[in-house]
Structure formats: C-alpha cells, structure tokens
Design a protein around this motif. Structure first.
Motif, mmCIF file in Angstrom:
data_model
loop_
_atom_site.group_PDB
_atom_site.id
_atom_site.type_symbol
_atom_site.label_atom_id
_atom_site.label_comp_id
_atom_site.label_asym_id
_atom_site.label_seq_id
_atom_site.Cartn_x
_atom_site.Cartn_y
_atom_site.Cartn_z
ATOM 1 N N VAL A 51 0.828 -1.211 0.000
ATOM 2 C CA VAL A 51 0.000 0.000 0.000
ATOM 3 C C VAL A 51 0.863 1.263 0.000
ATOM 4 O O VAL A 51 0.564 2.237 -0.695
ATOM 5 N N LEU A 124 -3.607 0.811 -4.997
ATOM 6 C CA LEU A 124 -3.280 0.394 -3.632
ATOM 7 C C LEU A 124 -2.147 -0.628 -3.586
ATOM 8 O O LEU A 124 -1.848 -1.162 -2.522
ATOM 9 N N SER A 125 -1.534 -0.902 -4.736
ATOM 10 C CA SER A 125 -0.366 -1.786 -4.758
ATOM 11 C C SER A 125 0.501 -1.425 -5.951
ATOM 12 O O SER A 125 0.293 -1.925 -7.059
ATOM 13 N N ARG A 159 -6.678 6.651 -8.494
ATOM 14 C CA ARG A 159 -7.828 5.770 -8.369
ATOM 15 C C ARG A 159 -8.315 5.391 -9.776
ATOM 16 O O ARG A 159 -7.916 5.991 -10.773
ATOM 17 N N GLU A 181 -4.538 -3.550 -7.081
ATOM 18 C CA GLU A 181 -5.726 -3.740 -6.261
ATOM 19 C C GLU A 181 -5.373 -3.759 -4.777
ATOM 20 O O GLU A 181 -4.212 -3.910 -4.391
ATOM 21 N N ARG A 182 -6.397 -3.635 -3.952
ATOM 22 C CA ARG A 182 -6.207 -3.682 -2.497
ATOM 23 C C ARG A 182 -5.546 -5.005 -2.111
ATOM 24 O O ARG A 182 -6.056 -6.077 -2.439
#
Length: 266
Positions: A51, A124-125, A159, A181-182
C-alpha cells in the motif's frame, strides 16, 4: 509410551494444495502453531508495504521504452500517500499541471482521438503495477495490434476513475486502467484491469468492466489479455461498457477487432 504430537493436524490439510487461502493451519493446544503466526505476520507486513511503497515511475518508463511503448507520467490531486488514502476523491482527479501536460504532449506523441488509451496506475499496490503491467501489455499486443501506438499514461496516487479524465482529455474511445488492487494476506501484488467506453469525468463503476486478480498465481497474463481483447472488441461493437457488456470470452472461439466506435458529440 508415545507422547502426543505438539501440533494437532487439520483433517483438511490436503486442500492446501488447491488454494492459497489460509485453511487447514492446524493447532497447538488452543492456538495456532508458531509457524502459522509468523507466516501471517509476514503476509500482513507485505500487504502494508504494498500500500505504501511508491511506484518507481522512472524505472517503469524505461522498461516500457525498451519494449517500444512511448509514455507520459501524470499524477492525481492527492499530493502524497496520506492524502491519497484519506481523500479518495483527490485520487480521481488530475493535478492541473498534469492535465496541461497531457493535452500538450499527448498531441505530440500520439494521434488525436485514439481508439484506445491505457493508464498504468499505482492504486493500492504499486508492486502489482510494476510487476505485471508490462507483461499484460506484451500478452495483449498480438491480439490488439493498435496497442503499440496507443497513448500510455503512468499515473501516480491514482484511483480507477482517474482514467476517465485521462481518456477524455485524449479524446479516446476506450480507456483501460491497469491498477494495483487492495492487497490481501495472500495477494499483495494483484493487478486489476478496468475498461470504460467513452470515458469522461463523473462516470460510476456501473460503466466499467473489471478483470481482477491478474498475476501468475491468479489469472495468468495470456488469459487476462484474451478477456480484455474480447471486451474491448465488444465495447467498440456495442458502444458501451459496464452492465451492458457481458464477458462471454470463455465461450468465444476467437477474438477479432471490430469496426471503429462512433463517438457521440460530447
């Protein structure tokens, strides 16, 4: 007299070979074995690092250039990672100077009103984007010959919806956002592919198609590229993406590029 085993095995142990999920971990008394506690700690640290680790834009641009792709680097209105995590809305809008750069340099590097624009976003990565984005592009190239000439934008603190503004600024018919992705506790490097037709600011996720968990341990690069090419051809033929466009690629015998999409006046 034989002493009882310290660790009680789980009867589902054989299922571990079928999944990376944390199942059949066994137990030591009423607790998890020390080995599994330590493994969980490592996975949690990897997810946290994914993250917060910044995307090495310079290195990624160099790798793309070596593969024959021209790129531009932009950023969102989130000035740092803290703002990015606390203000998702800032990550959906281009910084003013990045928008100006896109308009000025985009016309010099690429043809106007391209059929496709591609955004490589940290999300997020950043690990996912740095590791998997270029292999996906290389797998997609044989199925989508126009890819080599498509605008390629590297976006930081981004985003998914940032691709709408980027695609709109370039006049693109389709935009694909490849984004980290998260992270999960077994997947800190999962890449997501989001396809949107007629991109413009203000669209919701109902307008997009998503291909998730792209990585060697999840959806392999050739399979992800096949699905994406199928959806892009469908989007051009239909003129829409999202809830109106279904992924029937597993039943499709072949993929072909459709005729250019007719874009309505904006």
């Amino acid at each position: 007299m034989k002493k009882p085993a310290i660790i009680t095995p789980d009867p589902w142990l054989g299922l571990q070979a079928l999944t990376r999920a944390r199942i059949a971990l066994g137990r030591a008394g009423v607790s998890l074995p020390t080995r599994e506690v330590l493994r969980f700690g490592v996975a949690h640290a990897q997810a946290r690092d994914a993250v917060h680790q910044p995307l090495d834009v310079t290195r990624l641009r160099a790798e793309l250039a070596d593969a024959g792709f021209a790129s531009l680097a932009v950023r969102s209105q989130a000035v740092d990672r803290g703002m990015y995590l606390c203000r998702p809305d800032r990550g959906r809008l281009l910084a003013p100077e990045s928008l100006a750069l896109l308009v000025q340099e985009g016309g010099r590097l690429w043809a106007p009103a391209p059929r496709l624009a591609v955004v490589l976003a940290d999300g997020l990565s950043s690990l996912a984007t740095a590791t998997h984005a270029l292999p996906v592009l290389q797998a997609l190239k044989p199925q989508w010959p126009e890819l080599q000439a498509a605008p390629l934008i590297i976006a930081s603190q981004a985003r998914v919806a940032l691709g709408d503004e980027i695609g709109h600024a370039l006049g693109a018919e389709l935009v694909v956002v490849m984004i980290g992705e998260r992270p999960g506790l077994s997947s800190p490097d999962s890449l997501g592919l989001y396809l949107t037709a007629r991109p413009r600011p203000g669209l919701t996720d109902a307008w997009r198609n998503c291909i998730s968990n792209v990585r060697p341990e999840g959806l392999a690069y050739p399979d992800a590229a096949r699905k994406l090419a199928y959806l892009m051809a469908g989007a051009i033929a239909l003129g829409r993406t999202g809830v109106d466009l279904k992924d029937d690629s597993d039943a499709a015998p072949a993929l072909t590029t459709a005729a250019p999409l007719r874009v309505e006046p904006r």
